[in-house]
Design a protein around this motif. Structure first.
Motif, mmCIF file in Angstrom:
data_model
loop_
_atom_site.group_PDB
_atom_site.id
_atom_site.type_symbol
_atom_site.label_atom_id
_atom_site.label_comp_id
_atom_site.label_asym_id
_atom_site.label_seq_id
_atom_site.Cartn_x
_atom_site.Cartn_y
_atom_site.Cartn_z
ATOM 1 N N ALA B 5 0.838 -1.197 0.000
ATOM 2 C CA ALA B 5 0.000 0.000 0.000
ATOM 3 C C ALA B 5 0.871 1.245 0.000
ATOM 4 O O ALA B 5 1.816 1.362 0.785
ATOM 5 C CB ALA B 5 -0.924 0.006 1.211
ATOM 6 N N GLN B 6 0.559 2.134 -0.908
ATOM 7 C CA GLN B 6 1.176 3.453 -0.917
ATOM 8 C C GLN B 6 0.031 4.422 -0.657
ATOM 9 O O GLN B 6 -0.747 4.727 -1.543
ATOM 10 C CB GLN B 6 1.867 3.727 -2.250
ATOM 11 N N PRO B 7 -0.096 4.897 0.571
ATOM 12 C CA PRO B 7 -1.316 5.604 0.988
ATOM 13 C C PRO B 7 -1.502 6.978 0.367
ATOM 14 O O PRO B 7 -2.608 7.512 0.388
ATOM 15 C CB PRO B 7 -1.141 5.698 2.499
ATOM 16 N N GLU B 8 -0.449 7.543 -0.196
ATOM 17 C CA GLU B 8 -0.540 8.884 -0.774
ATOM 18 C C GLU B 8 -0.431 8.807 -2.290
ATOM 19 O O GLU B 8 0.548 8.281 -2.814
ATOM 20 C CB GLU B 8 0.578 9.780 -0.230
ATOM 21 N N ASP B 9 -1.446 9.336 -2.978
ATOM 22 C CA ASP B 9 -1.359 9.379 -4.438
ATOM 23 C C ASP B 9 -0.304 10.388 -4.880
ATOM 24 O O ASP B 9 0.336 10.207 -5.911
ATOM 25 C CB ASP B 9 -2.706 9.760 -5.029
ATOM 26 N N GLN B 10 -0.175 11.474 -4.111
ATOM 27 C CA GLN B 10 0.771 12.519 -4.482
ATOM 28 C C GLN B 10 1.401 13.110 -3.227
ATOM 29 O O GLN B 10 0.734 13.256 -2.199
ATOM 30 C CB GLN B 10 0.073 13.618 -5.301
ATOM 31 N N VAL B 11 2.683 13.415 -3.344
ATOM 32 C CA VAL B 11 3.415 14.103 -2.283
ATOM 33 C C VAL B 11 4.020 15.365 -2.879
ATOM 34 O O VAL B 11 4.673 15.297 -3.927
ATOM 35 C CB VAL B 11 4.524 13.199 -1.697
ATOM 36 N N ASN B 12 3.794 16.469 -2.225
ATOM 37 C CA ASN B 12 4.343 17.750 -2.663
ATOM 38 C C ASN B 12 5.388 18.221 -1.655
ATOM 39 O O ASN B 12 5.156 18.192 -0.442
ATOM 40 C CB ASN B 12 3.254 18.811 -2.788
ATOM 41 N N VAL B 13 6.539 18.651 -2.169
ATOM 42 C CA VAL B 13 7.604 19.116 -1.291
ATOM 43 C C VAL B 13 8.370 20.231 -2.000
ATOM 44 O O VAL B 13 8.452 20.257 -3.239
ATOM 45 C CB VAL B 13 8.528 17.943 -0.904
ATOM 46 N N ALA B 14 8.886 21.137 -1.223
ATOM 47 C CA ALA B 14 9.684 22.216 -1.796
ATOM 48 C C ALA B 14 11.121 21.751 -1.978
ATOM 49 O O ALA B 14 11.645 20.950 -1.188
ATOM 50 C CB ALA B 14 9.639 23.442 -0.887
ATOM 51 N N GLU B 15 11.750 22.247 -3.027
ATOM 52 C CA GLU B 15 13.140 21.899 -3.287
ATOM 53 C C GLU B 15 13.999 22.252 -2.078
ATOM 54 O O GLU B 15 13.848 23.319 -1.474
ATOM 55 C CB GLU B 15 13.648 22.650 -4.529
ATOM 56 N N GLY B 16 14.886 21.311 -1.725
ATOM 57 C CA GLY B 16 15.757 21.528 -0.579
ATOM 58 C C GLY B 16 15.219 20.963 0.722
ATOM 59 O O GLY B 16 15.981 20.759 1.676
#
Lengths: 113, 115
Positions: B5-16
């Motif tokens: 299971a990969q519970p997150e369809d999308q992960v958003n993160v800022a560079e760095g």
């Protein structure tokens, strides 16, 4: 260069036609695999082959056929019996054995027109 | 039966910033766990795997993953995200049949790294 070569990259199939996707590897791997990937989804195993002249069905084999006449080659035929063939098809290979890494080709897009 | 299971369809993160892509598994016996990355219109590229030994596994492109048996997890991590890390990430577990190494894949997590 060592690797897995799939061809063609893009293929269009008319209703009722069979089409064959090519997969060749020069990694000297015993095992080869075919996976199907639908947009936004994970991979599902179609067929796999442990050794030459032997292959087994995976989770979604209906409507597909394969052959393994040479160690390097594992072509996949998408038959007219496959009702929803539009997908991205990935060929892979590995040394046979639990835990060995499976390596993938660049994939082939099949679209029904 | 094995599952991932990969519970997150999308992960958003800022560079760095650090990134984490989550994966949990269910398998009888000892799991063999893998992470792959897929760029648009390309095949899957192997990042790393856990077979046995140290729970922290280091892989390609600065990625690492931590195996946690009690939580049945194998989360992918990177200390500092790059825009070029934006891709689709797949976790997979090796089936526990006696002979083979067929993989069961999770549904994938799209990682978006913003400048």
């Amino acid at each position: 260069d060592g690797g897995i070569t799939q061809s063609p990259k893009y293929l269009f199939r008319k209703e009722g036609q069979n089409v064959t996707l090519s997969c060749e590897q020069n990694l000297n791997h015993d095992a080869m695999y075919w996976y199907r990937q639908d947009p936004g989804q994970g991979l599902r195993l179609i067929y796999y082959s442990q050794i030459v002249n032997d292959f087994q069905k995976g989770d979604i084999a209906e409507g597909y056929s394969v052959s393994r006449e040479k160690k390097e080659s594992f072509p996949l035929t998408v038959t007219s019996a496959q009702k929803n063939p539009t997908a991205f098809y990935l060929c892979a290979s590995s040394i046979w054995g639990h835990g060995n890494t499976i390596y993938f080709g660049e994939g082939s897009w099949l679209t029904v027109v | 039966a094995q599952s991932v299971a990969q519970p997150e369809d999308q992960v958003n993160v800022a560079e760095g910033n650090p990134l984490t892509v989550k994966c949990t598994y269910s398998v009888s016996g000892n799991p063999y766990l893998f992470w792959y990355v897929q760029y648009p219109n390309r095949g899957l590229q192997f990042l790393l795997k856990y077979i046995t030994g140290d729970n922290l596994v280091k892989g390609s492109y600065g990625f690492e993953a931590e195996f946690n048996k009690s939580q049945t997890s194998f989360h992918l991590k990177k200390p500092s995200a790059l825009v070029s890390d934006s891709a689709l990430y797949f976790c997979a577990v090796s089936k526990d049949n006696n002979a083979g190494n067929m993989l069961t894949f999770g549904g994938g997590t799209r990682l978006m790294v913003k400048p």
